[in-house]
Design a protein around this motif. Sequence first.
Motif, PDB file in Angstrom:
ATOM      1  N   GLY A 150      -5.871   3.457  -1.812  1.00  0.00           N
ATOM      2  CA  GLY A 150      -6.123   4.098  -0.524  1.00  0.00           C
ATOM      3  C   GLY A 150      -6.540   3.170   0.603  1.00  0.00           C
ATOM      4  N   LEU A 151      -6.124   1.900   0.559  1.00  0.00           N
ATOM      5  CA  LEU A 151      -6.504   0.997   1.647  1.00  0.00           C
ATOM      6  C   LEU A 151      -5.763   1.353   2.939  1.00  0.00           C
ATOM      7  N   GLY A 152      -4.582   1.890   2.818  1.00  0.00           N
ATOM      8  CA  GLY A 152      -3.834   2.268   4.026  1.00  0.00           C
ATOM      9  C   GLY A 152      -2.819   1.208   4.394  1.00  0.00           C
ATOM     10  N   VAL A 153      -1.622   1.672   4.714  1.00  0.00           N
ATOM     11  CA  VAL A 153      -0.510   0.758   4.998  1.00  0.00           C
ATOM     12  C   VAL A 153      -0.808  -0.095   6.235  1.00  0.00           C
ATOM     13  N   GLN A 154      -1.448   0.507   7.222  1.00  0.00           N
ATOM     14  CA  GLN A 154      -1.719  -0.229   8.463  1.00  0.00           C
ATOM     15  C   GLN A 154      -2.688  -1.391   8.210  1.00  0.00           C
ATOM     16  N   HIS A 155      -3.688  -1.144   7.395  1.00  0.00           N
ATOM     17  CA  HIS A 155      -4.637  -2.211   7.063  1.00  0.00           C
ATOM     18  C   HIS A 155      -3.918  -3.336   6.299  1.00  0.00           C
ATOM     19  N   LEU A 156      -3.038  -2.934   5.383  1.00  0.00           N
ATOM     20  CA  LEU A 156      -2.276  -3.936   4.634  1.00  0.00           C
ATOM     21  C   LEU A 156      -1.383  -4.738   5.582  1.00  0.00           C
ATOM     22  N   GLY A 231      -8.903  -5.806   8.725  1.00  0.00           N
ATOM     23  CA  GLY A 231      -8.132  -4.749   9.390  1.00  0.00           C
ATOM     24  C   GLY A 231      -8.208  -4.797  10.909  1.00  0.00           C
ATOM     25  N   ILE A 232      -8.783  -5.876  11.452  1.00  0.00           N
ATOM     26  CA  ILE A 232      -8.885  -5.995  12.906  1.00  0.00           C
ATOM     27  C   ILE A 232      -7.816  -6.966  13.399  1.00  0.00           C
ATOM     28  N   VAL A 233      -6.976  -6.501  14.296  1.00  0.00           N
ATOM     29  CA  VAL A 233      -5.978  -7.383  14.908  1.00  0.00           C
ATOM     30  C   VAL A 233      -6.445  -7.642  16.334  1.00  0.00           C
ATOM     31  N   ALA A 234      -6.978  -8.831  16.550  1.00  0.00           N
ATOM     32  CA  ALA A 234      -7.504  -9.179  17.870  1.00  0.00           C
ATOM     33  C   ALA A 234      -6.515 -10.106  18.566  1.00  0.00           C
ATOM     34  N   LEU A 235      -6.296  -9.861  19.831  1.00  0.00           N
ATOM     35  CA  LEU A 235      -5.344 -10.665  20.596  1.00  0.00           C
ATOM     36  C   LEU A 235      -5.745 -12.139  20.582  1.00  0.00           C
TER      37      LEU A 235
ATOM     38  N   TRP B  93      -6.979  -1.500  12.642  1.00  0.00           N
ATOM     39  CA  TRP B  93      -5.912  -1.003  11.764  1.00  0.00           C
ATOM     40  C   TRP B  93      -6.451  -0.516  10.426  1.00  0.00           C
ATOM     41  N   THR B  94      -7.758  -0.321  10.338  1.00  0.00           N
ATOM     42  CA  THR B  94      -8.313   0.163   9.069  1.00  0.00           C
ATOM     43  C   THR B  94      -7.963   1.643   8.896  1.00  0.00           C
ATOM     44  N   PHE B  95      -7.936   2.076   7.644  1.00  0.00           N
ATOM     45  CA  PHE B  95      -7.523   3.446   7.326  1.00  0.00           C
ATOM     46  C   PHE B  95      -8.433   4.473   8.001  1.00  0.00           C
ATOM     47  N   GLU B 100     -13.936   1.710  15.193  1.00  0.00           N
ATOM     48  CA  GLU B 100     -13.918   2.506  16.431  1.00  0.00           C
ATOM     49  C   GLU B 100     -15.201   3.321  16.449  1.00  0.00           C
ATOM     50  N   LEU B 101     -16.045   3.070  17.427  1.00  0.00           N
ATOM     51  CA  LEU B 101     -17.361   3.694  17.419  1.00  0.00           C
ATOM     52  C   LEU B 101     -17.266   5.182  17.759  1.00  0.00           C
TER      53      LEU B 101
END
Lengths: 263, 504
Positions: A150-156, A231-235, B93-95, B100-101
């Motif tokens: 359940g990590l999530g596709v977006q996080h992966l 899971g953080i995509v920072a510019l 992009w976390t599930f 996000e606060l």
Amino acid sequence: VIAFAALVRKELASLFGAPTAYVTLVMVALVTALIFFDHLRLYNQILFVYASTNMGGFESDTIPDYVNLWDSVFFPVMETLGLTLVGAVPLLTMRVFAEERSRGTDELLLSTRLTPGQIVLAKFAVTFAFVTLMMTVAFVYPAAAIERGGLGVQHLAAVYLGLTLHGIGLASIGLACSAFTSSQLVAAVSGWAVAFVLWDFGWIQPFVSERVAGALDAISLHPRYGSFSEGIVALEDVVYFAGLALVGMAVSRFSFDVRRVGG
Amino acid sequence: MRELALAGCIAAAFGIGSFYATDHFGAFSAVNLAAGAAAIAAALAIGARRLRFTGGPHSRPAIARGLLVIAAALAAAILLERAASRAQIRFDWTFERSYELAPSLTALLDELPGLSLDLFHDPLDPRVRRTRLLLEEMARGRGIALAVHDFDHVPEALEEYGVSASNSVLLRVGERFQVVERPTQGSLYEALYRLASVQAGVVAFLRGEGEGDPELTSDLGYGGLASALTSEGYELRALVTLATPDIPEDVDVLIAIAPSRGLQPEALGALRRFLERGGGLVALIEPGVTSGLEELLAGWGLVSPNLVLVDPAHGEGLDGEPAGVCPLAYLYEEHPATHGLDRGRMTFFCGVRPFELRKPDVSDSLRAIVQSSPRAWLSDDLGLLERRGGAPEPAGAREDYHAIAVTGRYLRDGVETRIFAVGDADFASNRYLRAVYNLDLIMNGVHWTAEREAQVAIRPKIRDTVQFPLPVENSLQLLYGVGLLVPELLLIAGGVVWLRRRRA
């Protein structure tokens, strides 16, 4: 454009014509798969010990919060993969310029209609494509296995993007080192050394001021890559790796000037 | 020159490598780093010297141009990175959108000027990066000071604030402080609430007739609810009904958690007088119990027949209760107590008695704020709650929406009385309080009853860590199928290429 495409084709043929590329691919994929499986097995064992009847079972709250699928399995494996790349990518990049130089074929390349900048661009593009392929091969198994948790596709996707950018950053360092030598060994060792130094400046923090520590942290590879795995995509992190590639290209381009005037 | 550079690189790598391996910067690391740096510097100097002599004066413009391009690339990279850093564009992009606060958290942060955040950590603690990212998000654009400290380097601070574990966060406003040992949005929100010192009023729990215990921390207790009320600024008291002929004047809200014995007539009289003078009541009642509280509620138009609600839209309960007696509610009426709750934010109940609304006066406002699905029916067989297996729907049972939670607002003689009643008490017990959005429903219900609508919020969730095993058998199939087969095929391809090249 035709000459550029021809050079890209030649680079691809040269890359996949040498066993080094396959060995690097296999090494990264195999190390990742085996370490992941080992971590998973260990995690299951720890979990069953904590959840055993003696400890009160799964609902007894006796399992420490750090024993979980992310902190015990996925993130340590991604950290190891990031570090494995520091070792593997210079093996891939060592021959790109150094081999041409030792054989003298770089002179031939310069005699074509291609400018040094275009030659550098073609070599970088092919290497980056290979790094992306390498990351895909290495990432598929842990991602497919952990997705069930359940990590999530977006996080992966964020982790994959981070790994690929990290690989591209390392490839830029390795290519710049390869451009200044005709010895593949020197190219690999210098690539390792620079990447290793840039990996993380955490060790130097107790000896320098907070400001210097902050600046060193900003140029370190590991913290940049670390944000993606959370899971953080920072510019700013994307720009950092793009900047590394840009500087790598400029340095490699400079090696042609040095060669031309220095012999 | 190359030999020198090679030796320098190896020495530097061993210097840093020994530090990473031992987590100790000793003489070996220092000597290797110094020697490595010196060798690399010497190699660079020799290289530059050779470049100057071999190139001659005519080569200088070309070299200068090349160096200029590198400097320009470096400057462009730094400028772009700094600009991106300043723009602070980042995507979560976390599930669970962990970074996000929640609006309730940002509102609290904005209300606390001079807030500072300190993170204490062990450098090898993998959780720290996550906490740091969350704290950075909290501090971003609010002028909140954020500092990160190595656990071993600040013993005085640890002593002063009582920090005892890695990954602890110290929140400070002036002299006041709170320490959070498992920092998540939820736990930080509660600590900030305590720090804000909001005075929300006095809440009294009825005691003495087998009510739920707000001091009990086990699954069956209501310690979690008491703790959440304290965090959000309420002063808590216990009122033993037999020893209290009248409810004290300063009590704003009375909470009655499923009394299992009948309340004495004196206690019911005190409750009536309390409501008539404008007090607020939160009543949680259970099927199969007649305590007198049900009769009191019926007097205010909130009638609860002694039946069990069965909602076949839902499966078995967590402990194998029959299908339907533990409904997940998702139908809410627009009301301050259900503000923010919707089909995606459900509430979980187990063993529910329904409500019917019968207005005692035309000016009264009675609302069914949480309802079952339209497939629900009512049963007078209370044994359903104990029985394992399914709950068969009897012939002629009427399927309909049934009220699970109701509110009543009464304006009489210039005095306003508010009642919030739920046909289940377990939903607020420690076992289920943090399940789905139960905490939000009960807390917002209390806030509404206390006439503190401004405090109504959807609280940030405490992130649940995944602590279930991932079967090795499944992963083994993937390991063979993807993890090993792909490298094997690649290795075969590499071997074939190598052999062909040798032959050529």
